[in-house]
Structures are given as structure tokens and as C-alpha cells.
Motif scaffolding. Structure first.
Motif, PDB file in Angstrom:
ATOM      1  N   ARG A 190      -0.232  10.424  -0.594  1.00 35.40           N
ATOM      2  CA  ARG A 190      -0.334  10.892  -1.908  1.00 35.40           C
ATOM      3  C   ARG A 190      -0.437   9.584  -2.955  1.00 35.40           C
ATOM      4  NH1 ARG A 190       1.347  15.846  -3.128  1.00 35.40           N
ATOM      5  NH2 ARG A 190       1.893  15.286  -5.258  1.00 35.40           N
ATOM      6  N   VAL A 191      -0.850   8.448  -2.440  1.00 39.00           N
ATOM      7  CA  VAL A 191      -1.369   7.150  -3.201  1.00 39.00           C
ATOM      8  C   VAL A 191      -2.645   6.933  -2.456  1.00 39.00           C
ATOM      9  CG1 VAL A 191      -0.849   5.086  -3.812  1.00 39.00           C
ATOM     10  CG2 VAL A 191       1.007   6.607  -3.274  1.00 39.00           C
ATOM     11  N   ARG A 192      -3.758   7.034  -3.407  1.00 44.53           N
ATOM     12  CA  ARG A 192      -5.088   6.440  -2.870  1.00 44.53           C
ATOM     13  C   ARG A 192      -5.249   4.987  -2.962  1.00 44.53           C
ATOM     14  NH1 ARG A 192      -9.229  10.773  -5.977  1.00 44.53           N
ATOM     15  NH2 ARG A 192     -10.082  11.641  -4.125  1.00 44.53           N
ATOM     16  N   LEU A 193      -6.227   4.601  -2.223  1.00 43.26           N
ATOM     17  CA  LEU A 193      -6.678   3.076  -2.490  1.00 43.26           C
ATOM     18  C   LEU A 193      -7.415   2.980  -3.684  1.00 43.26           C
ATOM     19  CD1 LEU A 193      -7.108   0.464  -0.962  1.00 43.26           C
ATOM     20  CD2 LEU A 193      -9.587   1.124  -0.266  1.00 43.26           C
ATOM     21  N   GLY A 194      -6.961   1.922  -4.245  1.00 45.31           N
ATOM     22  CA  GLY A 194      -7.250   1.814  -5.430  1.00 45.31           C
ATOM     23  C   GLY A 194      -6.160   2.169  -6.806  1.00 45.31           C
ATOM     24  N   ALA A 195      -5.206   2.475  -6.221  1.00 44.97           N
ATOM     25  CA  ALA A 195      -3.641   2.429  -6.936  1.00 44.97           C
ATOM     26  C   ALA A 195      -3.190   1.093  -7.152  1.00 44.97           C
ATOM     27  CB  ALA A 195      -2.780   3.590  -6.511  1.00 44.97           C
ATOM     28  N   TYR A 196      -2.488   0.975  -8.294  1.00 45.53           N
ATOM     29  CA  TYR A 196      -1.826  -0.194  -8.758  1.00 45.53           C
ATOM     30  C   TYR A 196      -0.475  -0.035  -8.841  1.00 45.53           C
ATOM     31  CZ  TYR A 196      -0.705  -4.596 -11.573  1.00 45.53           C
ATOM     32  OH  TYR A 196      -0.276  -5.579 -12.005  1.00 45.53           O
ATOM     33  N   LEU A 197       0.045  -0.597  -7.903  1.00 48.56           N
ATOM     34  CA  LEU A 197       1.626  -0.502  -7.857  1.00 48.56           C
ATOM     35  C   LEU A 197       2.499  -1.762  -8.337  1.00 48.56           C
ATOM     36  CD1 LEU A 197       2.225   2.184  -4.878  1.00 48.56           C
ATOM     37  CD2 LEU A 197       1.638   2.595  -7.498  1.00 48.56           C
ATOM     38  N   GLY A 198       3.113  -1.752  -9.373  1.00 41.67           N
ATOM     39  CA  GLY A 198       3.614  -3.273  -9.599  1.00 41.67           C
ATOM     40  C   GLY A 198       5.005  -3.119  -8.861  1.00 41.67           C
ATOM     41  N   GLU A 199       5.488  -4.375  -8.732  1.00 37.30           N
ATOM     42  CA  GLU A 199       6.847  -4.385  -7.933  1.00 37.30           C
ATOM     43  C   GLU A 199       7.949  -3.563  -8.434  1.00 37.30           C
ATOM     44  OE1 GLU A 199       9.570  -8.303  -6.377  1.00 37.30           O
ATOM     45  OE2 GLU A 199       7.799  -8.474  -7.399  1.00 37.30           O
ATOM     46  N   GLY A 200       8.499  -3.060  -7.881  1.00 32.81           N
ATOM     47  CA  GLY A 200       9.883  -2.364  -8.254  1.00 32.81           C
ATOM     48  C   GLY A 200       9.346  -0.942  -8.302  1.00 32.81           C
ATOM     49  N   THR A 201       8.261  -0.507  -8.094  1.00 30.48           N
ATOM     50  CA  THR A 201       7.885   0.810  -8.306  1.00 30.48           C
ATOM     51  C   THR A 201       8.236   1.709  -7.171  1.00 30.48           C
ATOM     52  OG1 THR A 201       5.773   0.368  -9.589  1.00 30.48           O
ATOM     53  CG2 THR A 201       5.681   2.513  -8.425  1.00 30.48           C
ATOM     54  N   THR A 202       8.768   2.756  -7.522  1.00 25.93           N
ATOM     55  CA  THR A 202       9.044   3.710  -6.565  1.00 25.93           C
ATOM     56  C   THR A 202       8.269   5.030  -6.685  1.00 25.93           C
ATOM     57  OG1 THR A 202      11.400   3.103  -6.062  1.00 25.93           O
ATOM     58  CG2 THR A 202      11.087   5.302  -5.664  1.00 25.93           C
ATOM     59  N   ILE A 203       7.613   5.520  -5.512  1.00 24.57           N
ATOM     60  CA  ILE A 203       6.852   6.835  -5.685  1.00 24.57           C
ATOM     61  C   ILE A 203       7.576   7.805  -4.777  1.00 24.57           C
ATOM     62  CG2 ILE A 203       4.680   7.718  -5.395  1.00 24.57           C
ATOM     63  CD1 ILE A 203       4.466   5.461  -7.385  1.00 24.57           C
ATOM     64  N   MET A 204       8.310   8.765  -5.377  1.00 22.22           N
ATOM     65  CA  MET A 204       8.857   9.689  -4.367  1.00 22.22           C
ATOM     66  C   MET A 204       7.892  10.748  -3.932  1.00 22.22           C
ATOM     67  SD  MET A 204      12.121   8.935  -4.571  1.00 22.22           S
ATOM     68  CE  MET A 204      12.783  10.165  -3.841  1.00 22.22           C
ATOM     69  N   HIS A 205       8.337  11.592  -2.889  1.00 26.01           N
ATOM     70  CA  HIS A 205       7.462  12.287  -1.829  1.00 26.01           C
ATOM     71  C   HIS A 205       6.717  13.307  -2.768  1.00 26.01           C
ATOM     72  CE1 HIS A 205      10.687  11.041   0.608  1.00 26.01           C
ATOM     73  NE2 HIS A 205      10.073  11.282   1.761  1.00 26.01           N
ATOM     74  N   GLU A 206       6.921  13.594  -3.886  1.00 22.76           N
ATOM     75  CA  GLU A 206       6.000  14.575  -4.667  1.00 22.76           C
ATOM     76  C   GLU A 206       5.222  13.681  -5.695  1.00 22.76           C
ATOM     77  OE1 GLU A 206       5.394  17.696  -3.829  1.00 22.76           O
ATOM     78  OE2 GLU A 206       6.477  17.122  -2.072  1.00 22.76           O
ATOM     79  N   GLY A 207       5.476  12.395  -5.628  1.00 24.29           N
ATOM     80  CA  GLY A 207       4.592  11.703  -6.797  1.00 24.29           C
ATOM     81  C   GLY A 207       3.358  11.552  -6.221  1.00 24.29           C
ATOM     82  N   PHE A 208       2.198  11.171  -7.081  1.00 21.72           N
ATOM     83  CA  PHE A 208       0.999  10.996  -6.755  1.00 21.72           C
ATOM     84  C   PHE A 208       0.386   9.976  -7.652  1.00 21.72           C
ATOM     85  CE2 PHE A 208      -3.512  11.749  -7.777  1.00 21.72           C
ATOM     86  CZ  PHE A 208      -4.165  11.924  -6.517  1.00 21.72           C
ATOM     87  N   VAL A 209      -0.375   9.229  -7.206  1.00 21.03           N
ATOM     88  CA  VAL A 209      -1.142   8.067  -7.823  1.00 21.03           C
ATOM     89  C   VAL A 209      -2.570   7.902  -7.406  1.00 21.03           C
ATOM     90  CG1 VAL A 209      -0.900   5.685  -8.734  1.00 21.03           C
ATOM     91  CG2 VAL A 209       1.238   6.662  -7.935  1.00 21.03           C
ATOM     92  N   ASN A 210      -3.484   8.094  -8.417  1.00 25.90           N
ATOM     93  CA  ASN A 210      -4.745   8.182  -8.023  1.00 25.90           C
ATOM     94  C   ASN A 210      -5.416   6.569  -8.220  1.00 25.90           C
ATOM     95  OD1 ASN A 210      -7.636   9.313  -7.526  1.00 25.90           O
ATOM     96  ND2 ASN A 210      -7.102  11.123  -8.857  1.00 25.90           N
TER      97      ASN A 210
END
Length: 345
Positions: A190-210
Motif C-alpha cells: 500500500r506504499v508505492r515507490l516515490g512515496a516520501y515517509l519522514g522519520e516517525g511515520t507509521t502507515i497502518m495496514h489500511e493506510g495508503f501512500v501514493n
């Protein structure tokens, strides 16, 4: 080579039977590399300027590794040496400028820059990328050209194996390429290459980042971050919530979420939020939504369109439980994230 270079990467990837790139992995992409490094690469592979993706042979990689070790460019030297020892096609991609990408290798370098958090969303030119990237079958055997998938499946079956097709898409899973420091991702698909995740980010199972989207961090994401959307520090996107991206109806408007915001479960936004804003659970606000603007005594001062409040801070968006009217008032209770949720221990 004396001119400055925007970015470069030493990569290894997958080609189809025609020798066309399907995907490229860059172990350590660089932004604004040193002139010395660029000069050494130019000497080894014949780079003469401009934006180029140069397929390189083992002998060139071995020469480059030696030059880099001698010049104390140890991290890139180790990458070059490792590529030289492998049997997969290698490429050196050099971007003299941040122009629109013209090759798959250029696209992947820019996607890596985002996921390595070297540039933020909207910080790199991705114009025309969709027309450059091919649709690929992402499988347990790696990337496979769709035109070659049937043959690959047949051969695998004849050898008692099964090719598990995980997705057909232009973008792979980010975690197969980059794992940003200090982050947690419940479901890698649910997280595609090209997503930017800063330190401390939590993506739960239903979260999505384009792609070209993400979070400054820390942040708790249980909803959807659409393409082009960037979420500020300390914000919480509740389960099932949505942000309207440039690919899903936001058009040229850049949707963003400020710091310490809360978008409630199953809510959504179609306008930029400032800091410390809250959107009530289940409430979707588009730019054209009409809102009753309330004063401190909860009296209606005027009726405004949501777009007039774009980027404003300290707002609470809600629906009146009696009349059903949409309301906006000063937000008296900005959220504070639970620090334990973002611990790396």
C-alpha cells in the motif's frame, strides 16, 4: 567535467527480451553530487553532459570502482564494485538538470530521490512520467514484461514452479527499493515507490501512500494519501479517510495537510488545511462545500465556501447534528500524537 549535476545514481535492474528497462534499483542515489565524482564517472563511462542513462559493462564498472576508491569516494566505489560482480544489467543515470524524465531509468532515479527523502513531494519534475513507465507484472520472480508473462508462466509450471503475480502496475512497492529510517509500514503493498515517509511515520495496514506524496513525520496514517498530497508533522489521518490528489479530482490544486491536524475516520478533504485543523469523522469537504462560519458563541456570522479557508489554521470542520448544515469554527483542541506509537525501539 566542471558543470554541476542535479542528480546521479549507479543502478541495477531488469530488462525485457528487447533490452528495454522495466525497473531500476539505485542503492544510494545522490542529489547535487560533487564535481569530482561526476568527473570520475565521466572518465570511466564516457559521459559528456546532459541527462543520460548509460548502460555499463563489467569492465567499465571495474574501472570506475578503481577510480572511486583511489579518490576516497568509498560508498559509491563499493556500489560500483558490487555491480561489477553481478550478472544483472547495470546503468549509470546522470541528470544534469531537473528536466522531464525521458527514460525509465530517469523516472526511477527521481522516484528514488523521493523515497530516500532527498527531495519532498513536488520537489522534482515528473512531467510525462506516466507515458514513459511501462506497465509491469510484479511477481515473486521479479519484474516481468507483460508481453513475456505467458511464456514465463508456462516455463515455470513445466519446472514445477508458480509465478505469483502480485500486481500489474507502473509502480512497484516502495519497501522493495527503500526502507526509510524510523518508519513503520503495516502493509508494503500500500506504499508505492516515490512515496516520501519522514522519520516517525507509521502507515497502518489500511493506510495508503501514493508516489510524489507522503508525510513530514512523525504521523499516524490509517487513511489515504493521494498523489501530490503532503502531510505535516504530528498529523493523524483516521481509518478510511481520504485526501483528494492531483490524480483523483484535485486537478492543479495542491492539497496538503498542515501540522497537528486530525482528519477523522471516513472523512476527506478537497482543499489544503493549515495547522491544527480537525475534520469531523465521516465529513467530506470539497473546495466548493458551503460552510456556516460560526463565532465563539456558535452564531452564524456568514456562509463561506471551503476554498476561501484553504491553508487557514486552527479550524474545526463539522456537521450540525440537528440541521445537517456544514459548520466551521475555531479549533480549541488541537491533537497531540502518542509518542509511543512512533518509537523506533
Amino acid at each position: 567535467m566542471t558543470n554541476s549535476v542535479f542528480s546521479l545514481g549507479l543502478g541495477v535492474g531488469t530488462q525485457n527480451n528487447k533490452g528495454e528497462w522495466l525497473e531500476v534499483f539505485y542503492a544510494q542515489p545522490l542529489l547535487q553530487p560533487s564535481e569530482q565524482l561526476v568527473g570520475l564517472i565521466a572518465e570511466a563511462v564516457g559521459y559528456e553532459g546532459g541527462n543520460q542513462a548509460i548502460t555499463v559493462a563489467k569492465a567499465q564498472l571495474q574501472k570506475l570502482a578503481g577510480l572511486l576508491f583511489d579518490a576516497e569516494e568509498k560508498s559509491q566505489a563499493k556500489i560500483a564494485a558490487t555491480l561489477a560482480e553481478g550478472n544483472q544489467p547495470a546503468v549509470i543515470t546522470i541528470l544534469a538538470s531537473d528536466a522531464a524524465p525521458e527514460t525509465v531509468a530517469e523516472c526511477y532515479l527521481k522516484l528514488h530521490l523521493l523515497s530516500h527523502t532527498l527531495v519532498k513531494p513536488h520537489g522534482v519534475n515528473l512531467t510525462g512520467m506516466f507515458g514513459v513507465l511501462p506497465n509491469v507484472a510484479w511477481t515473486n520472480k521479479g519484474a516481468i514484461d507483460l508481453a513475456e508473462l505467458d511464456d514465463a508462466q508456462l516455463k515455470a509450471r513445466c519446472n514445477g514452479e508458480i509465478i505469483d503475480v502480485l500486481s500489474v502496475d507502473k509502480f512497484p512497492k516502495m519497501l522493495n527499493y527503500v526502507v526509510p529510517a524510523g518508519t513503520r509500514v503495516g502493509d508494503a503493498s500500500r506504499v508505492r515507490l516515490g512515496a516520501y515517509l519522514g522519520e516517525g511515520t507509521t502507515i497502518m495496514h489500511e493506510g495508503f501512500v501514493n508516489f510524489n506524496a507522503g508525510t513530514e513525520g512523525p504521523g499516524m496514517i490509517e487513511g489515504r494519501i493521494s498523489a501530490g498530497v503532503f502531510v505535516g508533522k504530528g498529523s493523524d489521518l483516521g481509518g478510511g479517510c481520504s485526501t483528494m490528489g492531483t490524480l483523483s479530482g484535485g486537478n492543479s490544486v495542491v492539497i496538503s495537510v498542515g501540522e497537528e491536524c486530525l482528519i477523522g475516520a471516513n472523512a476527506g478533504i478537497g482543499l489544503p488545511l493549515g495547522d491544527r485543523c480537525t475534520v469531523e469523522a465521516g465529513l467530506y469537504i470539497t473546495a466548493g462545500s458551503k460552510l456556516n462560519l460560526l463565532d465563539e458563541d456558535r452564531n452564524v456570522v456568514e456562509v463561506v465556501k471551503a476554498r476561501d479557508l484553504a491553508g487557514k489554521s486552527d479550524l474545526l470542520f463539522r456537521r450540525n447534528s440537528i440541521s445537517g448544515a456544514l459548520e466551521v469554527l475555531s479549533n480549541k483542541s488541537a491533537i497531540a500524537l502518542n509518542a509511543e506509537l512512533h518509537s523506533n525501539n
